[in-house]
Scaffold this motif. Structure first.
Motif, short mmCIF file in Angstrom:
data_model
loop_
_atom_site.label_atom_id
_atom_site.label_comp_id
_atom_site.label_asym_id
_atom_site.label_seq_id
_atom_site.Cartn_x
_atom_site.Cartn_y
_atom_site.Cartn_z
N PHE A 49 0.89 29.84 53.98
CA PHE A 49 1.71 29.91 55.19
C PHE A 49 0.99 29.40 56.43
N HIS A 50 -0.33 29.54 56.49
CA HIS A 50 -1.04 29.39 57.76
C HIS A 50 -1.23 27.95 58.22
N VAL A 51 -0.82 26.96 57.41
CA VAL A 51 -1.10 25.57 57.76
C VAL A 51 0.00 24.90 58.59
N GLY A 52 1.12 25.59 58.80
CA GLY A 52 2.19 25.02 59.61
C GLY A 52 3.37 24.50 58.83
N ASP A 53 3.37 24.67 57.52
CA ASP A 53 4.47 24.22 56.67
C ASP A 53 5.68 25.13 56.85
N ASP A 54 6.84 24.67 56.43
CA ASP A 54 8.07 25.47 56.47
C ASP A 54 7.89 26.68 55.55
N PRO A 55 7.99 27.91 56.09
CA PRO A 55 7.78 29.11 55.26
C PRO A 55 8.70 29.17 54.05
N ASN A 56 9.92 28.66 54.19
CA ASN A 56 10.85 28.68 53.05
C ASN A 56 10.35 27.80 51.91
N ASP A 57 9.72 26.67 52.26
CA ASP A 57 9.15 25.81 51.22
C ASP A 57 7.97 26.50 50.54
N VAL A 58 7.17 27.20 51.32
CA VAL A 58 6.02 27.92 50.75
C VAL A 58 6.50 28.99 49.77
N ILE A 59 7.49 29.75 50.18
CA ILE A 59 8.04 30.80 49.30
C ILE A 59 8.60 30.19 48.03
N ASP A 60 9.30 29.08 48.18
CA ASP A 60 9.86 28.40 47.01
C ASP A 60 8.76 27.93 46.07
N ASN A 61 7.70 27.37 46.63
CA ASN A 61 6.58 26.91 45.81
C ASN A 61 5.90 28.06 45.08
N ARG A 263 -11.00 17.69 54.28
CA ARG A 263 -11.79 16.58 54.80
C ARG A 263 -11.11 15.24 54.59
N LYS A 264 -10.62 14.99 53.40
CA LYS A 264 -10.02 13.70 53.09
C LYS A 264 -8.71 13.49 53.84
N ASP A 265 -7.95 14.59 54.04
CA ASP A 265 -6.65 14.49 54.71
C ASP A 265 -6.75 14.63 56.23
N GLY A 266 -7.95 14.72 56.76
CA GLY A 266 -8.13 14.77 58.21
C GLY A 266 -7.78 16.09 58.84
N GLY A 267 -7.82 17.18 58.07
CA GLY A 267 -7.63 18.52 58.63
C GLY A 267 -6.22 19.05 58.60
N VAL A 268 -5.22 18.18 58.48
CA VAL A 268 -3.83 18.63 58.42
C VAL A 268 -3.33 18.38 57.00
N THR A 269 -3.20 19.45 56.25
CA THR A 269 -2.83 19.32 54.84
C THR A 269 -2.42 20.67 54.29
N GLY A 270 -1.96 20.68 53.04
CA GLY A 270 -1.55 21.93 52.40
C GLY A 270 -2.74 22.64 51.77
N ARG A 271 -2.42 23.65 50.99
CA ARG A 271 -3.44 24.44 50.30
C ARG A 271 -3.04 24.65 48.85
N MET A 272 -4.02 24.52 47.95
CA MET A 272 -3.82 24.91 46.57
C MET A 272 -4.01 26.41 46.45
N ALA A 273 -3.55 26.95 45.34
CA ALA A 273 -3.74 28.38 45.05
C ALA A 273 -4.55 28.53 43.77
N SER A 274 -5.51 29.43 43.81
CA SER A 274 -6.11 29.92 42.57
C SER A 274 -5.32 31.16 42.16
N TRP A 275 -5.30 31.43 40.86
CA TRP A 275 -4.63 32.66 40.43
C TRP A 275 -5.36 33.26 39.24
N ILE A 276 -5.22 34.57 39.12
CA ILE A 276 -5.67 35.28 37.93
C ILE A 276 -4.86 36.55 37.83
N GLY A 277 -4.52 36.94 36.62
CA GLY A 277 -3.74 38.15 36.44
C GLY A 277 -3.79 38.67 35.03
N LEU A 278 -3.67 39.99 34.91
CA LEU A 278 -3.52 40.65 33.62
C LEU A 278 -2.03 40.75 33.31
N LYS A 279 -1.65 40.39 32.12
CA LYS A 279 -0.24 40.46 31.74
C LYS A 279 0.23 41.91 31.66
#
Length: 279
Positions: A49-61, A263-279
């Motif tokens: 959420f913190h990068v300035g993207d549309d929150p609805n798109d973030v939730i959808d992703n 760095r490559k995108d010049g500071g304005v870019t999205g974020r990947m997510a790491s995940w881990i979970g127990l089923k």
């Protein structure tokens, strides 16, 4: 062999932690930048959420990623990262914190630990190092976000100590992984950062010298820093067996077609997510 393998049977860019597939009832991996709903410059699978993207798109992703992993959005649990070494214990009442907004996330934390099944722990990256921890004996999973500040603050070491104190884990039982992040090929730092690195090397490693794998000093006063190797050695220092540590070869800057890179995108870019979970 590269431990983070890109799935080819889905439009979502998901990299699975392949060597851990033999553990029953656990999922772990890392998202890429494609297959989501985001628009330029966050195209398309931005998960933060913190990068300035549309929150609805973030939730959808986030919903798409969770669904692909067999979880609901309400299981997505995350912290508000501040480049610290603080680690939060995620209990049943914390499940879903931060899944739909920043304000409900677990505040001021860069590490998450839980033994609660059905929780999808997540954290966010665009060059920093994702660290994964799993104790198959005590059934505990953890994530840590390690930029250079978190690395020199020894968040990897503190994660292991927290697992030992909170859950009775033994370091020799813990398996760990280091995920896609900027490599020493691309991560140039100045003397301010290196002064902290030298201090860590002296205080923590003592007479053991890892400078050849931690950094390469350049003639212009800058250095190329290897955060992955630093974190690997900190994991070993914490008692994790070297054969229990998986380390990626992916560089987020070199592979900017697959990953967001601050760095490559010049500071304005999205974020990947790491995940881990127990089923």
């Amino acid at each position: 062999m590269e431990p983070f393998v890109l799935k080819t049977d889905t439009e979502l860019a998901l990299l699975m932690l392949e060597p851990w597939k033999h553990y029953r009832g656990i999922t772990a991996g890392f998202t890429g930048r494609h297959g989501g709903s985001g628009k330029l410059p966050y195209d398309t699978l931005n998960c933060a959420f913190h990068v300035g993207d549309d929150p609805n798109d973030v939730i959808d992703n986030r919903s798409k990623v969770a669904e692909m992993l067999g979880y609901s959005l309400e299981s997505w649990t995350c912290g508000e990262q501040v480049h610290s070494r603080d680690i939060a214990i995620v209990r049943e009442e914390d499940v879903g914190r931060g899944c739909r907004d920043r304000s409900s996330a677990i505040q001021d934390t860069d590490g998450l630990l839980t033994d609660v099944p059905g929780v999808l722990l997540t954290s966010f990256y665009a060059d920093c190092v994702p660290l994964y921890f799993y104790d198959p004996v005590k059934q505990v999973v953890g994530l840590a976000h390690a930029g250079w500040k978190g690395t020199v603050a020894q968040i990897a070491l503190h994660m292991v100590q927290k697992m030992e104190q909170q859950y009775g884990s033994h370091s020799y039982d813990i398996v760990a992984a280091i995920g896609p992040s900027i490599g020493s090929c691309c991560y140039e730092v100045d003397d301010v950062v290196m002064s902290k690195v030298y201090d860590l090397e002296k205080r923590v490693m003592g007479n053991e010298k890892y400078s050849s794998s931690w950094y390469v000093n350049k003639k212009d006063g800058k250095s190329m820093l290897n955060l992955k190797e630093m974190n690997r050695h900190l994991m070993i220092k914490a008692g994790i067996l070297p054969i229990h540590i998986e380390c990626t070869t992916w560089c987020t800057s070199c592979n900017n077609d697959l990953f967001f890179s601050f760095r490559k995108d010049g500071g304005v870019t999205g974020r990947m997510a790491s995940w881990i979970g127990l089923k």
